[in-house]
Design an enzyme around this catalytic site. Structure first.
Site, PDB file in Angstrom:
ATOM      1  N   GLU A  11      -0.138  -0.586   5.745  1.00  0.00           N
ATOM      2  CA  GLU A  11       0.842   0.004   6.666  1.00  0.00           C
ATOM      3  C   GLU A  11       0.714   1.520   6.732  1.00  0.00           C
ATOM      4  O   GLU A  11       0.801   2.119   7.809  1.00  0.00           O
ATOM      5  CB  GLU A  11       2.253  -0.399   6.230  1.00  0.00           C
ATOM      6  N   ASP A  21       0.852  -1.196   0.000  1.00  0.00           N
ATOM      7  CA  ASP A  21       0.000   0.000   0.000  1.00  0.00           C
ATOM      8  C   ASP A  21       0.883   1.239   0.000  1.00  0.00           C
ATOM      9  O   ASP A  21       2.038   1.202   0.437  1.00  0.00           O
ATOM     10  CB  ASP A  21      -0.955   0.002   1.191  1.00  0.00           C
TER      11      ASP A  21
END
Length: 451
Positions: free
Chosen positions: A156, A92
């Site tokens: 994250e 991500d």
């Protein structure tokens, strides 16, 4: 470095690595599904799962984590009785911010001035490629000498804790002798660095209300309490005159005793405008690695364009507080909330809500894995000794893994050196760093297996 067979193999793989990174960067995998389609993150997760299967990983799985995102897991068995190493990265990315401010499209990997530009190129899709290159080099040189687990997180950057909670619910999944977190970076390009500390963090949303509705500023301004003004005042209370963070009850005097960070170098790295002063006191390293730091991430209020002459009835902000090792993030959260509530003026109604948290981390740099890493870096970076640095950012999973597997050694390396400008416009990765750190990781795995 080219005389080393592992290094030669990695060098030969770099054109393919660029193509793979371009494919991975093309996914707009921001784990905020109000802004970006969930299908983009799912596409990136499936790409990584397919890449692991192609490398011979077994038990490849897309893990549905409690925050609604997916993490990718894979296991590559090594020789019988071998040690187990867990390799971490995340797919991500941060939103691209103002796309018009990018010199090239943020989700299109573009080579310019010897660097590869694109959102996630360094943080941390490049880390995924680094792990793949290291394993491929070892396979070409006779085989991977350890059992390898790979975990690639899907949220994250959002700090929503999905993988942490999943790991706590499935503690056997990620157990390992050593864990390599591929999400930090060298102190500068060409200087091999392991990150030995991470600041923790907490995110607080504050809402201030003063009126039932907005009022005409000509008719009521001067007596009617302005919620936006109240919010500005309470946010200003979080800093001293020199810009130091001042949260009531939170210590702010720790010092950093490792690698020095010269002020002029920091000004260059941070691209501070001429004539603008740095904030805070102590050395730069003290300020960014050893002390708390507050940042107002966003404020909800009327934009200048289209604003009306009104006294605002309500306003809110998102506040981040980074906390150094030795400070419990939960306690810091309570102190920050108490500060915001106590400093809100004029009896305004105030609500605070915690929306994310991660503990700080400090590594044991005396462990055998660190010696194996130092030897690997000496080969990949001839003439340079491994350095220890802190990092102001947070990787909440580190503390979860340290708590779940207290016997495991944890090392932090990666591609996010200062020129990478992670989280900012025009993020990029140095292909030379990708190559050298891939060699480093391969040699580390070999050294660690032999140790």
């Amino acid at each position: 470095m080219s005389s080393n067979p592992v290094a030669a193999t990695v060098a030969s793989l770099m054109p393919g690595a660029r193509a793979e990174l371009a494919e991975l960067v093309a996914f707009q995998s921001v784990a905020d599904f109000d802004q970006f389609p969930k299908s983009e993150s799912e596409g990136a997760a499936n790409w990584i799962a397919d890449a692991l299967r192609a490398e011979g990983f077994t038990d490849v799985a897309l893990l549905d984590t409690p925050d609604g995102t997916q993490s990718v897991y894979g296991y590559l068995p090594g020789p019988q009785g071998a040690k187990t190493v867990l390799l971490y990265a995340h797919y991500d990315v941060q939103p691209p911010l103002d796309e018009a401010g990018w010199t090239s499209p943020p989700f299109e990997l573009t080579e310019r001035d010897g660097r590869w530009y694109g959102r996630g190129a360094a943080d941390c899709k490049g880390g995924v490629i680094m792990h793949l290159l290291a394993l491929r080099a070892l396979k070409a040189a006779g085989g991977v000498p350890v059992n390898v687990k790979v975990i690639v997180e899907g949220s994250e950057e959002q700090g929503t804790g999905g993988l942490e909670r999943y790991a706590e619910e499935h503690p056997e999944l990620l157990t390992a002798d050593t864990i390599v977190i591929g999400d930090t970076g060298n102190f500068r390009v060409g200087l091999p660095t392991v990150t030995s500390t991470l600041r923790g963090m907490t995110l607080i949303r504050i809402q201030v209300d003063t009126l039932e509705g907005n009022l005409h500023s000509g008719q009521f301004g001067g007596a009617a309490p302005d919620a936006l003004a109240a919010l500005i005042r309470v946010l200003d209370s979080l800093r001293a005159e020199d810009g130091s963070t001042t949260v009531d009850g939170l210590a702010n005097e720790s010092v950093w005793d490792g690698l020095a960070y010269e002020e002029e170098q920091f000004r260059t790295d941070a691209k501070v405008l001429d004539g603008v002063e740095l904030i805070g006191s102590g050395t730069v390293a003290d300020r960014i690695w050893a002390r708390p730091a507050v940042t107002v991430l966003g404020i909800d209020c009327p934009p200048v364009v289209g604003a009306t002459p009104s006294v605002q009835a309500g306003a809110r902000a998102l506040v981040s507080l980074r906390v150094p090792p030795g400070v419990d993030a939960g306690e810091a959260t309570k102190l920050l909330q108490a500060h915001l509530e106590a400093r809100t003026p004029w009896g305004a109604r105030v609500r605070t809500e915690q929306i994310g948290q991660g503990q700080a981390f400090r590594a044991d740099t005396t462990s055998p894995a660190y010696r194996a890493m130092a030897d690997a870096m000496a080969v990949a970076y001839p003439g340079e000794d491994m350095q220890y640095a802190g990092q102001g950012g947070s990787i909440p999973l580190c503390n979860t893994l340290a708590a779940l597997y207290p016997q495991a050694e944890i090392l932090l390396i990666g591609l996010s050196e200062p020129e990478a400008q992670i989280h900012a416009l025009n993020e990029s990765v140095s292909p030379e760093e990708l190559e050298r750190l891939s060699v480093t990781e391969a040699l580390f795995l070999r050294n660690y297996a032999a140790g």
